[in-house]
Design an enzyme around this catalytic site. Sequence first.
Site, PDB file in Angstrom:
ATOM      1  N   THR A 124       0.746  -7.707  -4.372  1.00  0.00           N
ATOM      2  CA  THR A 124       0.140  -8.246  -5.599  1.00  0.00           C
ATOM      3  C   THR A 124       0.086  -7.204  -6.716  1.00  0.00           C
ATOM      4  O   THR A 124      -0.318  -7.512  -7.833  1.00  0.00           O
ATOM      5  CB  THR A 124      -1.309  -8.705  -5.320  1.00  0.00           C
ATOM      6  OG1 THR A 124      -2.021  -7.587  -4.756  1.00  0.00           O
ATOM      7  CG2 THR A 124      -1.353  -9.868  -4.354  1.00  0.00           C
ATOM      8  N   GLY A 125       0.471  -5.951  -6.430  1.00  0.00           N
ATOM      9  CA  GLY A 125       0.320  -4.866  -7.411  1.00  0.00           C
ATOM     10  C   GLY A 125       1.520  -4.746  -8.333  1.00  0.00           C
ATOM     11  O   GLY A 125       2.475  -5.548  -8.271  1.00  0.00           O
ATOM     12  N   ARG A 132      -9.419  -8.855  -1.021  1.00  0.00           N
ATOM     13  CA  ARG A 132      -9.682  -9.553  -2.298  1.00  0.00           C
ATOM     14  C   ARG A 132      -8.622 -10.603  -2.575  1.00  0.00           C
ATOM     15  O   ARG A 132      -8.894 -11.643  -3.162  1.00  0.00           O
ATOM     16  CB  ARG A 132      -9.655  -8.552  -3.470  1.00  0.00           C
ATOM     17  CG  ARG A 132     -10.781  -7.580  -3.548  1.00  0.00           C
ATOM     18  CD  ARG A 132     -10.617  -6.703  -4.799  1.00  0.00           C
ATOM     19  NE  ARG A 132      -9.437  -5.828  -4.740  1.00  0.00           N
ATOM     20  CZ  ARG A 132      -9.423  -4.631  -4.160  1.00  0.00           C
ATOM     21  NH1 ARG A 132     -10.509  -4.153  -3.612  1.00  0.00           N
ATOM     22  NH2 ARG A 132      -8.315  -3.896  -4.147  1.00  0.00           N
ATOM     23  N   CYS A 159       7.921   8.397  -9.263  1.00  0.00           N
ATOM     24  CA  CYS A 159       8.813   7.776 -10.257  1.00  0.00           C
ATOM     25  C   CYS A 159       9.458   8.784 -11.214  1.00  0.00           C
ATOM     26  O   CYS A 159      10.641   8.662 -11.551  1.00  0.00           O
ATOM     27  CB  CYS A 159       8.063   6.698 -11.040  1.00  0.00           C
ATOM     28  SG  CYS A 159       6.357   7.098 -11.413  1.00  0.00           S
ATOM     29  N   SER A 205       2.126   1.979 -16.905  1.00  0.00           N
ATOM     30  CA  SER A 205       2.324   1.170 -15.690  1.00  0.00           C
ATOM     31  C   SER A 205       2.582   2.068 -14.487  1.00  0.00           C
ATOM     32  O   SER A 205       2.452   1.623 -13.348  1.00  0.00           O
ATOM     33  CB  SER A 205       3.447   0.147 -15.865  1.00  0.00           C
ATOM     34  OG  SER A 205       4.672   0.805 -16.085  1.00  0.00           O
ATOM     35  N   GLY A 206       2.910   3.334 -14.727  1.00  0.00           N
ATOM     36  CA  GLY A 206       3.041   4.297 -13.629  1.00  0.00           C
ATOM     37  C   GLY A 206       1.738   4.514 -12.893  1.00  0.00           C
ATOM     38  O   GLY A 206       1.726   4.998 -11.766  1.00  0.00           O
ATOM     39  N   LYS A 211       3.927  17.478  -7.435  1.00  0.00           N
ATOM     40  CA  LYS A 211       4.809  16.551  -6.713  1.00  0.00           C
ATOM     41  C   LYS A 211       6.222  16.630  -7.276  1.00  0.00           C
ATOM     42  O   LYS A 211       7.199  16.675  -6.534  1.00  0.00           O
ATOM     43  CB  LYS A 211       4.302  15.104  -6.856  1.00  0.00           C
ATOM     44  CG  LYS A 211       3.137  14.777  -5.955  1.00  0.00           C
ATOM     45  CD  LYS A 211       2.859  13.292  -5.947  1.00  0.00           C
ATOM     46  CE  LYS A 211       1.895  12.886  -7.010  1.00  0.00           C
ATOM     47  NZ  LYS A 211       1.502  11.491  -6.986  1.00  0.00           N
ATOM     48  N   HIS A 222       9.457   5.648 -18.227  1.00  0.00           N
ATOM     49  CA  HIS A 222       9.142   7.068 -18.381  1.00  0.00           C
ATOM     50  C   HIS A 222      10.300   7.751 -19.128  1.00  0.00           C
ATOM     51  O   HIS A 222      11.470   7.473 -18.845  1.00  0.00           O
ATOM     52  CB  HIS A 222       9.008   7.758 -17.015  1.00  0.00           C
ATOM     53  CG  HIS A 222       7.794   7.367 -16.227  1.00  0.00           C
ATOM     54  ND1 HIS A 222       6.773   6.587 -16.726  1.00  0.00           N
ATOM     55  CD2 HIS A 222       7.430   7.688 -14.954  1.00  0.00           C
ATOM     56  CE1 HIS A 222       5.839   6.450 -15.792  1.00  0.00           C
ATOM     57  NE2 HIS A 222       6.220   7.093 -14.710  1.00  0.00           N
TER      58      HIS A 222
HETATM   59  N1  LIG Z   1       3.420   2.232 -10.751  1.00  0.00           N
HETATM   60  C1  LIG Z   1       4.459   3.018 -10.586  1.00  0.00           C
HETATM   61  O1  LIG Z   1       5.309   3.211 -11.487  1.00  0.00           O
HETATM   62  C2  LIG Z   1       4.684   3.693  -9.280  1.00  0.00           C
HETATM   63  C3  LIG Z   1       5.887   4.359  -9.078  1.00  0.00           C
HETATM   64  C4  LIG Z   1       6.119   4.989  -7.860  1.00  0.00           C
HETATM   65  C5  LIG Z   1       5.164   4.920  -6.874  1.00  0.00           C
HETATM   66  N2  LIG Z   1       3.986   4.261  -7.097  1.00  0.00           N
HETATM   67  C6  LIG Z   1       3.027   4.207  -5.997  1.00  0.00           C
HETATM   68  O2  LIG Z   1       2.952   2.877  -5.498  1.00  0.00           O
HETATM   69  C7  LIG Z   1       1.626   2.597  -5.033  1.00  0.00           C
HETATM   70  C8  LIG Z   1       1.081   1.339  -5.731  1.00  0.00           C
HETATM   71  O3  LIG Z   1       1.074   1.538  -7.126  1.00  0.00           O
HETATM   72  P1  LIG Z   1       0.881   0.319  -8.145  1.00  0.00           P
HETATM   73  O4  LIG Z   1       1.162   0.932  -9.464  1.00  0.00           O
HETATM   74  O5  LIG Z   1       1.653  -0.898  -7.734  1.00  0.00           O
HETATM   75  O6  LIG Z   1      -0.703   0.028  -7.980  1.00  0.00           O
HETATM   76  P2  LIG Z   1      -1.521  -1.325  -8.256  1.00  0.00           P
HETATM   77  O7  LIG Z   1      -0.904  -2.125  -9.334  1.00  0.00           O
HETATM   78  O8  LIG Z   1      -2.930  -0.891  -8.434  1.00  0.00           O
HETATM   79  O9  LIG Z   1      -1.399  -2.169  -6.880  1.00  0.00           O
HETATM   80  C9  LIG Z   1      -2.029  -1.762  -5.697  1.00  0.00           C
HETATM   81  C10 LIG Z   1      -1.704  -2.739  -4.579  1.00  0.00           C
HETATM   82  O10 LIG Z   1      -2.308  -2.258  -3.367  1.00  0.00           O
HETATM   83  C11 LIG Z   1      -3.111  -3.273  -2.793  1.00  0.00           C
HETATM   84  N3  LIG Z   1      -4.247  -2.703  -2.059  1.00  0.00           N
HETATM   85  C12 LIG Z   1      -5.262  -1.957  -2.562  1.00  0.00           C
HETATM   86  N4  LIG Z   1      -6.130  -1.634  -1.567  1.00  0.00           N
HETATM   87  C13 LIG Z   1      -5.640  -2.175  -0.431  1.00  0.00           C
HETATM   88  C14 LIG Z   1      -6.067  -2.201   0.919  1.00  0.00           C
HETATM   89  N5  LIG Z   1      -7.179  -1.577   1.312  1.00  0.00           N
HETATM   90  N6  LIG Z   1      -5.319  -2.847   1.830  1.00  0.00           N
HETATM   91  C15 LIG Z   1      -4.189  -3.485   1.456  1.00  0.00           C
HETATM   92  N7  LIG Z   1      -3.709  -3.508   0.181  1.00  0.00           N
HETATM   93  C16 LIG Z   1      -4.441  -2.853  -0.742  1.00  0.00           C
HETATM   94  C17 LIG Z   1      -3.582  -4.078  -3.992  1.00  0.00           C
HETATM   95  O11 LIG Z   1      -4.036  -5.350  -3.557  1.00  0.00           O
HETATM   96  P3  LIG Z   1      -5.136  -6.206  -4.388  1.00  0.00           P
HETATM   97  O12 LIG Z   1      -4.344  -6.996  -5.397  1.00  0.00           O
HETATM   98  O13 LIG Z   1      -5.755  -7.058  -3.342  1.00  0.00           O
HETATM   99  O14 LIG Z   1      -6.088  -5.227  -5.023  1.00  0.00           O
HETATM  100  C18 LIG Z   1      -2.269  -4.140  -4.793  1.00  0.00           C
HETATM  101  O15 LIG Z   1      -1.409  -5.083  -4.219  1.00  0.00           O
HETATM  102  C19 LIG Z   1       0.817   3.864  -5.301  1.00  0.00           C
HETATM  103  O16 LIG Z   1       0.830   4.640  -4.133  1.00  0.00           O
HETATM  104  C20 LIG Z   1       1.603   4.552  -6.393  1.00  0.00           C
HETATM  105  O17 LIG Z   1       1.405   5.940  -6.387  1.00  0.00           O
HETATM  106  C21 LIG Z   1       3.735   3.636  -8.262  1.00  0.00           C
END
Ligand SMILES: NC(=O)c1ccc[n+]([C@@H]2O[C@H](COP(=O)([O-])OP(=O)(O)OC[C@H]3O[C@@H](n4cnc5c(N)ncnc54)[C@H](OP(=O)(O)O)[C@@H]3O)[C@@H](O)[C@H]2O)c1
Length: 343
Positions: A9-10, A37, A126, A156-157, A212, A241
């Site tokens: 969902t994220g 949630r 990223c 969005s990162g 990192k 980015h």
């Molecule tokens: N954004 C980027 O550009 C990017 C790039 C590379 C790597 N990342 C990495 O990817 C990961 C996610 O990033 P995001 O940007 O997608 O974050 P996000 O939009 O906040 O999404 C987080 C996701 O994790 C789920 N979640 C949170 N707590 C959980 C739990 N206890 N059990 C199961 N699921 C859970 C959330 O579900 P709910 O909807 O239920 O809260 C949501 O689906 C992070 O580790 C981040 O460092 C992100």
Amino acid sequence: MRVAVVGGTGAVGSTILGVMRERGFPADDLVPFASERSAGRSIDWGDRSLTVQGMSDESVQGFDLALFSAGSAVSEEWAPRFAEAGAVVVDNSSFWRMHDDVPLVVAEVNPEALDSHKGIVANPNCSTMQAVVALKPILDRAGIERIVFSTYQSVSGTGQRAVEELHDQAVAVLNAKEMPAPAVYPHQIAFNVIPQVEAFKDGDDYTTEERKMMAETRKILGEEELGISATCVRVPVYTGHSESVNVQTRDDLSPEECRELLAGAPGVRVIDDPANGLYPLAIDGAGQDDVLVGRIRRDPSHERCLNLWVVGDNLRKGAATNAVQVAELLVERGLLSSRRAPA
Ligand SMILES: NC(=O)c1ccc[n+]([C@@H]2O[C@H](COP(=O)([O-])OP(=O)(O)OC[C@H]3O[C@@H](n4cnc5c(N)ncnc54)[C@H](OP(=O)(O)O)[C@@H]3O)[C@@H](O)[C@H]2O)c1
């Protein structure tokens, strides 16, 4: 093939689901997981409706592949459980990236590292991802002695909440309303530039993001001694980015040769006609899988240094697309068998 998308969902997870659909990923059964949630929510995926599940010992059984993007704490706890239950995990969090027995893989750069996986494969950060796609052809041609990264990273990162924070603050400024207090970032991000991406930990004067970027670049390129310095900066851009990359090569490489080399490199598109206003822009990179490179020019202060401007979509190539490419490679190479999770 049964596939789990943990964090479905994220910001990254929903992009993974979209990229899998676009690329026709052969998932017979696809299950999004999220926190309690979101459990029970429906997600449309082409003509299928997927129901979000919560994490439990029972629900993680029986998968061939699990793509994780739910943060480090979830990956630490649940990636080994999925792996023990028979899935190969491709993890977007930072938790497993620097573990010795976890390959850190960029599809165009070091796919051979997949051969040694023990059930978990890590996707890099990223900002590192887009940089190494552009740097690998240079490394192979001319060697690299030193790199200086300066990043301009989109909100969005940080995830969905950060996108909302920028939106709400921008609306407040434009409507002369009271500014909501920053919750995700330490300062106002709308109409601002913040020279801090992630945290200053244990008295370090580099942030965790900068650490990192330096460590992951060395691991992916297989250059443990490479000199690297990074300054990571958050800018009020929704997606995409941008990075200024100053690279000192071992052998001579002219800007013309570099342009030609990168024009033929996998996953790279050169846009470099600055006199006509043509160079990579974050808004052009957003929604694309290619890493865009331009402003290729000689650093006048050093005869073997080049400057590049590198743009990538942090949610697509920076996370989701690479995770799906890695999953495709695991399938193609017959590496989707169950192996013990790293200790
Ligand atoms: N954004 C980027 O550009 C990017 C790039 C590379 C790597 N990342 C990495 O990817 C990961 C996610 O990033 P995001 O940007 O997608 O974050 P996000 O939009 O906040 O999404 C987080 C996701 O994790 C789920 N979640 C949170 N707590 C959980 C739990 N206890 N059990 C199961 N699921 C859970 C959330 O579900 P709910 O909807 O239920 O809260 C949501 O689906 C992070 O580790 C981040 O460092 C992100």
